[in-house]
Motif scaffolding. Structure first.
Motif, PDB file in Angstrom:
ATOM      1  N   ILE B  82     -29.937   4.747  19.282  1.00 45.53           N
ATOM      2  CA  ILE B  82     -28.663   4.749  18.552  1.00 45.53           C
ATOM      3  C   ILE B  82     -27.499   4.667  19.534  1.00 45.53           C
ATOM      4  O   ILE B  82     -26.504   3.978  19.267  1.00 45.53           O
ATOM      5  CB  ILE B  82     -28.544   6.002  17.648  1.00 45.53           C
ATOM      6  CG1 ILE B  82     -29.706   6.063  16.643  1.00 45.53           C
ATOM      7  CG2 ILE B  82     -27.196   6.036  16.931  1.00 45.53           C
ATOM      8  CD1 ILE B  82     -29.704   4.998  15.586  1.00 45.53           C
ATOM      9  N   TYR B  83     -27.646   5.328  20.688  1.00 42.71           N
ATOM     10  CA  TYR B  83     -26.580   5.219  21.692  1.00 42.71           C
ATOM     11  C   TYR B  83     -26.406   3.762  22.128  1.00 42.71           C
ATOM     12  O   TYR B  83     -25.295   3.226  22.114  1.00 42.71           O
ATOM     13  CB  TYR B  83     -26.874   6.098  22.908  1.00 42.71           C
ATOM     14  CG  TYR B  83     -25.994   5.774  24.097  1.00 42.71           C
ATOM     15  CD1 TYR B  83     -24.620   5.998  24.038  1.00 42.71           C
ATOM     16  CD2 TYR B  83     -26.516   5.190  25.246  1.00 42.71           C
ATOM     17  CE1 TYR B  83     -23.794   5.657  25.102  1.00 42.71           C
ATOM     18  CE2 TYR B  83     -25.699   4.853  26.312  1.00 42.71           C
ATOM     19  CZ  TYR B  83     -24.345   5.083  26.234  1.00 42.71           C
ATOM     20  OH  TYR B  83     -23.532   4.740  27.274  1.00 42.71           O
ATOM     21  N   ALA B  84     -27.508   3.119  22.501  1.00 40.62           N
ATOM     22  CA  ALA B  84     -27.419   1.751  23.037  1.00 40.62           C
ATOM     23  C   ALA B  84     -26.988   0.749  21.956  1.00 40.62           C
ATOM     24  O   ALA B  84     -26.160  -0.128  22.209  1.00 40.62           O
ATOM     25  CB  ALA B  84     -28.760   1.335  23.643  1.00 40.62           C
ATOM     26  N   GLY B  95     -19.840   8.782  22.269  1.00 35.85           N
ATOM     27  CA  GLY B  95     -21.085   8.357  21.614  1.00 35.85           C
ATOM     28  C   GLY B  95     -22.304   8.895  22.333  1.00 35.85           C
ATOM     29  O   GLY B  95     -23.266   9.356  21.702  1.00 35.85           O
ATOM     30  N   LEU B  96     -22.250   8.881  23.671  1.00 37.20           N
ATOM     31  CA  LEU B  96     -23.370   9.408  24.463  1.00 37.20           C
ATOM     32  C   LEU B  96     -23.532  10.906  24.220  1.00 37.20           C
ATOM     33  O   LEU B  96     -24.654  11.413  24.081  1.00 37.20           O
ATOM     34  CB  LEU B  96     -23.131   9.130  25.955  1.00 37.20           C
ATOM     35  CG  LEU B  96     -24.220   9.578  26.922  1.00 37.20           C
ATOM     36  CD1 LEU B  96     -25.555   8.933  26.583  1.00 37.20           C
ATOM     37  CD2 LEU B  96     -23.852   9.254  28.373  1.00 37.20           C
ATOM     38  N   PHE B 149     -22.685   6.115  12.052  1.00 38.17           N
ATOM     39  CA  PHE B 149     -23.706   6.576  12.996  1.00 38.17           C
ATOM     40  C   PHE B 149     -23.387   7.911  13.672  1.00 38.17           C
ATOM     41  O   PHE B 149     -24.232   8.817  13.651  1.00 38.17           O
ATOM     42  CB  PHE B 149     -24.028   5.469  13.999  1.00 38.17           C
ATOM     43  CG  PHE B 149     -24.855   4.401  13.352  1.00 38.17           C
ATOM     44  CD1 PHE B 149     -26.225   4.553  13.233  1.00 38.17           C
ATOM     45  CD2 PHE B 149     -24.255   3.281  12.805  1.00 38.17           C
ATOM     46  CE1 PHE B 149     -26.990   3.597  12.597  1.00 38.17           C
ATOM     47  CE2 PHE B 149     -25.015   2.315  12.165  1.00 38.17           C
ATOM     48  CZ  PHE B 149     -26.385   2.471  12.057  1.00 38.17           C
ATOM     49  N   PRO B 150     -22.203   8.081  14.263  1.00 40.48           N
ATOM     50  CA  PRO B 150     -21.926   9.400  14.864  1.00 40.48           C
ATOM     51  C   PRO B 150     -21.918  10.507  13.810  1.00 40.48           C
ATOM     52  O   PRO B 150     -22.394  11.624  14.086  1.00 40.48           O
ATOM     53  CB  PRO B 150     -20.548   9.230  15.514  1.00 40.48           C
ATOM     54  CG  PRO B 150     -19.955   8.025  14.904  1.00 40.48           C
ATOM     55  CD  PRO B 150     -21.096   7.132  14.523  1.00 40.48           C
ATOM     56  N   VAL B 151     -21.412  10.212  12.605  1.00 42.25           N
ATOM     57  CA  VAL B 151     -21.356  11.239  11.553  1.00 42.25           C
ATOM     58  C   VAL B 151     -22.763  11.630  11.113  1.00 42.25           C
ATOM     59  O   VAL B 151     -23.105  12.827  11.056  1.00 42.25           O
ATOM     60  CB  VAL B 151     -20.513  10.740  10.350  1.00 42.25           C
ATOM     61  CG1 VAL B 151     -20.629  11.706   9.180  1.00 42.25           C
ATOM     62  CG2 VAL B 151     -19.052  10.564  10.762  1.00 42.25           C
TER      63      VAL B 151
END
Lengths: 169, 169
Positions: B82-84, B95-96, B149-151
């Motif tokens: 998900i990070y990449a 994000g990382l 995604f972050p949420v």
């Protein structure tokens, strides 16, 4: 969990954090920093157990967390680093197999040692030695022959799951 | 270890193998295959415990190995994917941080559940649910807004370490 007990666990979580950062550095092809993250994780890993015992807060939770972090920082992160930096070229899929075998043997080593509860010595080389060794080799990569890496990795993988008695320091 | 006991452990080691392959596919920017590896690992993970109980060879060794594999396949591999694929652009270091927090909460969840020995329900969402969910979201990535995604990742991280009672099926 009391506040004092959180201290060694914070060390252990930082160990895991460094293992994940090692993988991220490998993705960025910064193999030098990736190896350094593994070596820093090894330093922290040597401290969490000592801190826990000194503060008298050693716990089954801490022990579990430690094993989980060790597999990532000293099994998976070195496998990914050595595969990307040394094995993908020239060995391709065979290099990947060797790297994965190293991580799988590390997992077997950790699971086996956890249930044996031996306190006087280690059975098989600890993953906390094998992983940092591979990171050190990676730092010296340019001065070592290509064949060194798969051979060293297979040897350490085998020694982790061996019945070799290793003294504790 | 008898021969029958090796069967569920082979499933578990294949789960770990798929988790490592997921990371390798992410390195190759093949995010689709990376997500599929995590989903295949989830299928195998659902089988090893059932097989162990059916063959009556459930063991502490198998349980340890299962936790170790779960952290790699459902904590670290989804975090890296998900990070990449979704967080590096546009979120960078934030994000990382979110991705690493997800893996750390997964490790805490696994360590905590292992020492509680509750058999009637789960405490907090299992990492074996949170990780594959993130892989599914990644497959649908193009149809979801960036902020999703972050949420989702922070929410699942929080739910893993929460005291939410989750029924076992």
């Amino acid at each position: 969990m009391n506040h004092k007990a959180a201290i060694p666990n914070a060390f252990t979580l930082t160990n895991l954090l460094l293992g994940i950062l090692s993988i991220v550095y490998t993705m960025d092809q910064n193999y030098r920093m990736s190896a350094i993250m593994i070596l820093l994780a090894a330093i922290l890993d040597g401290m969490d157990g000592k801190v826990a015992r000194k503060l008298d807060v050693a716990s089954p939770f801490g022990k579990e967390l430690d094993s989980l972090s060790d597999l990532v920082s000293f099994g998976v992160a070195p496998a990914i680093l050595i595969y990307a930096a040394q094995l993908n070229e020239p060995y391709g899929i065979i290099g990947l197999t060797v790297a994965i075998l190293f991580a799988l043997c590390g997992a077997i080593r950790l699971a086996r040692f956890n249930i044996l509860n031996i306190t006087t010595h280690f059975l098989g080389i600890p993953i906390t030695v094998a992983g940092p060794l591979m990171a050190l080799f990676s730092l010296a990569g340019d001065h070592l022959p290509d064949l060194f890496f798969p051979v060293a990795m297979l040897l350490l993988a085998g020694l982790m799951v061996s019945n070799l008695k290793v003294p504790k320091f």
